[in-house]
Design an enzyme around this catalytic site. Sequence first.
Site, PDB file in Angstrom:
ATOM      1  N   LYS A 119      -4.685 -10.178  -6.748  1.00  0.00           N
ATOM      2  CA  LYS A 119      -5.879 -10.661  -6.052  1.00  0.00           C
ATOM      3  C   LYS A 119      -7.100  -9.798  -6.385  1.00  0.00           C
ATOM      4  CE  LYS A 119      -5.583  -8.162  -1.774  1.00  0.00           C
ATOM      5  NZ  LYS A 119      -5.386  -7.978  -0.391  1.00  0.00           N
ATOM      6  N   LYS A 137     -11.164  -4.639  -3.724  1.00  0.00           N
ATOM      7  CA  LYS A 137     -12.044  -3.471  -3.852  1.00  0.00           C
ATOM      8  C   LYS A 137     -11.298  -2.286  -4.421  1.00  0.00           C
ATOM      9  CE  LYS A 137     -13.007  -4.449   0.865  1.00  0.00           C
ATOM     10  NZ  LYS A 137     -13.841  -4.552   2.009  1.00  0.00           N
ATOM     11  N   LYS A 153       0.824  -1.217   0.000  1.00  0.00           N
ATOM     12  CA  LYS A 153       0.000   0.000   0.000  1.00  0.00           C
ATOM     13  C   LYS A 153       0.855   1.263   0.000  1.00  0.00           C
ATOM     14  CE  LYS A 153      -4.359  -1.751   1.676  1.00  0.00           C
ATOM     15  NZ  LYS A 153      -5.339  -1.870   2.750  1.00  0.00           N
TER      16      LYS A 153
HETATM   17  P1  TYM Z   1     -10.585  -6.760   3.921  1.00  0.00           P
HETATM   18  O1  TYM Z   1     -11.676  -5.809   4.233  1.00  0.00           O
HETATM   19  O2  TYM Z   1      -9.607  -6.395   2.852  1.00  0.00           O
HETATM   20  O3  TYM Z   1     -11.194  -8.177   3.502  1.00  0.00           O
HETATM   21  C1  TYM Z   1     -12.134  -8.881   4.306  1.00  0.00           C
HETATM   22  C2  TYM Z   1     -11.860 -10.375   4.233  1.00  0.00           C
HETATM   23  O4  TYM Z   1     -11.902 -10.839   2.874  1.00  0.00           O
HETATM   24  C3  TYM Z   1     -10.701 -11.553   2.567  1.00  0.00           C
HETATM   25  N1  TYM Z   1     -10.355 -11.298   1.159  1.00  0.00           N
HETATM   26  C4  TYM Z   1     -10.096 -12.271   0.257  1.00  0.00           C
HETATM   27  N2  TYM Z   1     -10.110 -13.611   0.351  1.00  0.00           N
HETATM   28  C5  TYM Z   1      -9.820 -14.329  -0.776  1.00  0.00           C
HETATM   29  N3  TYM Z   1      -9.545 -13.750  -1.974  1.00  0.00           N
HETATM   30  C6  TYM Z   1      -9.528 -12.404  -2.121  1.00  0.00           C
HETATM   31  N4  TYM Z   1      -9.274 -11.844  -3.302  1.00  0.00           N
HETATM   32  C7  TYM Z   1      -9.819 -11.592  -0.969  1.00  0.00           C
HETATM   33  N5  TYM Z   1      -9.894 -10.249  -0.755  1.00  0.00           N
HETATM   34  C8  TYM Z   1     -10.223 -10.088   0.551  1.00  0.00           C
HETATM   35  C9  TYM Z   1      -9.658 -10.977   3.510  1.00  0.00           C
HETATM   36  O5  TYM Z   1      -8.593 -11.873   3.706  1.00  0.00           O
HETATM   37  C10 TYM Z   1     -10.469 -10.737   4.774  1.00  0.00           C
HETATM   38  O6  TYM Z   1     -10.548 -11.920   5.536  1.00  0.00           O
HETATM   39  N6  TYM Z   1      -7.424  -5.961   7.689  1.00  0.00           N
HETATM   40  C11 TYM Z   1      -8.646  -6.653   7.295  1.00  0.00           C
HETATM   41  C12 TYM Z   1      -9.844  -6.339   8.168  1.00  0.00           C
HETATM   42  C13 TYM Z   1      -9.623  -6.565   9.616  1.00  0.00           C
HETATM   43  C14 TYM Z   1      -9.556  -7.825  10.272  1.00  0.00           C
HETATM   44  C15 TYM Z   1      -9.355  -7.512  11.652  1.00  0.00           C
HETATM   45  C16 TYM Z   1      -9.669  -9.143   9.870  1.00  0.00           C
HETATM   46  C17 TYM Z   1      -9.444  -5.594  10.546  1.00  0.00           C
HETATM   47  N7  TYM Z   1      -9.286  -6.163  11.788  1.00  0.00           N
HETATM   48  C18 TYM Z   1      -9.231  -8.521  12.601  1.00  0.00           C
HETATM   49  C19 TYM Z   1      -9.548 -10.141  10.817  1.00  0.00           C
HETATM   50  C20 TYM Z   1      -9.343  -9.834  12.180  1.00  0.00           C
HETATM   51  C21 TYM Z   1      -8.983  -6.244   5.873  1.00  0.00           C
HETATM   52  O7  TYM Z   1      -8.656  -5.174   5.424  1.00  0.00           O
HETATM   53  O8  TYM Z   1      -9.812  -7.155   5.239  1.00  0.00           O
END
Ligand code: TYM
Length: 356
Positions: free
Chosen positions: A218, A221, A127
């Site tokens: 990947k 969003k 990022k």
């Molecule tokens: P975020 O919002 O990017 O994504 C949410 C969840 O979706 C999964 N994910 C994917 N899995 C498979 N293929 C993909 N292309 C893909 N894109 C997203 C992510 O692995 C995630 O599980 N930092 C985290 C949010 C967060 C969090 C936490 C998660 C904040 N605190 C504590 C777990 C525990 C995030 O930005 O996920």
Amino acid sequence: MRVVSGIQPTGNLHLGNYLGAIRNWVRMQDEVGEGSGAQAAEAGSAQKAQCLFFLADLHAISQPHDPAQLRKGTLEMAAALVACGIDPARSILFNQAQVPQHAELQWLLNGTARMGWLNRMTQWKDKAGKNREGQSVALFAYPVLQAADVLLYQATHVPVGEDQKQHLELARDIAQKFNNDFAPKDAKGNDAPVFTLPEPIVPPAAARIMSLRDGSAKMSKSDPSDMSRVNLADDPDTVMKKVKKAKTDPEPLPGEEAGLVGRPEALNLVTIYAALSDRSVGEVLGEHGGAGFGAFKPALGELLVETLRPISRRFTQLLEDQEALGAILAQGAAEARGIAAPTLASAYAALGLVRA
Ligand code: TYM
């Protein structure tokens, strides 16, 4: 067994989020906790896992954002999660901003986390790119907030996609160091750890769904091209169009998994098909091996449309009652604050911080 996970309420919920994480969240609502087993079930004492799912709105301010969009996105993501099957009667659903203990614990953990650990995070490197100096402090410290998110609730299981595994490993390192440095003694003189070490739960298949335009990136969003992802709220025509336009190679599908090596786009489409139909990649190739993409893509499109139809219908209905969505989040936050309080108090005490 306590299940905790979060998602940023920015942009649309897409197929990667759904197959990599949310579908697992939904399934974990029915999981039976440890120490229960068949005997306990017979005795009627089997315990369901306690599930807490949250919208990571505090994380979302680590990058440039539009406040009005964040407010709207938070309610929309709550609706999307409920539409996918997160049941507010069985799970605690809330947004971080209503549970101030997340930010408080992050500050306490900032004393334990090390700059070197954060510097190694691939998400930070991706990022920030070449402009590290220009990034917010929040983006750098983001994984410490993520650690606080799960340690605050003594989470045992954290269902996430592959890309979040490194952050969870960091959360374990922070918990371990905090426990080592500050755990108080119990009555028998043994260390009484403040935090439980959380276990990341990554689905064996579909842990990393790739972009429809580039099999090496990947699905995300933040990809500027909407054609790169399937959003859960896309209408059937849009879904079909995106799948038909997905990048592929000219070869037909192989009969076995080994034939997908070096064909990332083909592997991605077959992986999506397998995940949606709850079958293995091998089984899907057993059925579709030899077919060209001209035949396979419409089959995949149909499967996607059928999976998404009930979700997007429910999503649209839920969005009509914003007050009800607000009430779900307020109720969830009240419960989350109650569960968080004892752990936060232990962390303050372990650090020698005096509170009234
Ligand atoms: P975020 O919002 O990017 O994504 C949410 C969840 O979706 C999964 N994910 C994917 N899995 C498979 N293929 C993909 N292309 C893909 N894109 C997203 C992510 O692995 C995630 O599980 N930092 C985290 C949010 C967060 C969090 C936490 C998660 C904040 N605190 C504590 C777990 C525990 C995030 O930005 O996920």
